[in-house]
Design a protein around this motif. Structure first.
Motif: not given
Ligand code: ZN
Ligand code: ZN
Length: 134
Positions: A49-55, A79-86, A90-94
């Motif tokens: 996603f465009e980073t601006e579309h993530f909230r 707390t739970c260790g879920s890996s969610m985001l990257f 290299r992919w600036a703005g995403e």
């Protein structure tokens, strides 16, 4: 009327909640060794996603970032260790979101396999998607 649609998501324990605004940019399976280890899986399916579309909706104090390689960071729940985001220079703005984390469909199917040169042989891949090394 706007065609953009918001999908919420979050971690296993529910402390970290976020929303993303469709449409996404792409969706792909990543077979790199860092994704394998971080998620404890043969490969990880990401949606970009465009980073601006993530909230971030909640859990600002629970979301931790780990620099997995220079210029790249991975977000997980403390707390739970879920890996969610990257996110990466290299992919600036995403912002890349693990597809397992949104609550509902993101209106896009996986389109390719990335970093296939480091794929494991215990999770068969039998689709016809394009394969990239690196
Ligand atoms: Zn959590
Ligand atoms: Zn990866």
């Amino acid at each position: 009327m706007s065609e953009s649609k918001m999908v919420e998501g979050g971690c296993l324990c529910g402390a970290v909640r976020f929303s993303v605004t469709l449409p996404s940019k792409w969706c792909a399976h990543c077979h790199c060794s860092m994704c394998q280890r971080e998620h404890g899986a043969g490969y990880v399916t990401w949606v970009g996603f465009e980073t601006e579309h993530f909230r971030l909706l909640s859990g600002d104090d629970q979301l931790s970032w780990y620099e997995s390689s220079p210029g790249a960071r991975r977000g997980f729940c403390s707390t739970c260790g879920s890996s969610m985001l990257f996110e990466s220079d290299r992919w600036a703005g995403e912002t890349h979101v693990a597809l397992a984390c949104p609550d509902g469909p993101i209106a896009r199917k996986p389109q390719a396999h990335a970093f296939y040169d480091s794929h494991v042989n215990w999770t068969p891949v039998d689709d016809a998607l394009e394969i990239f090394n690196g």
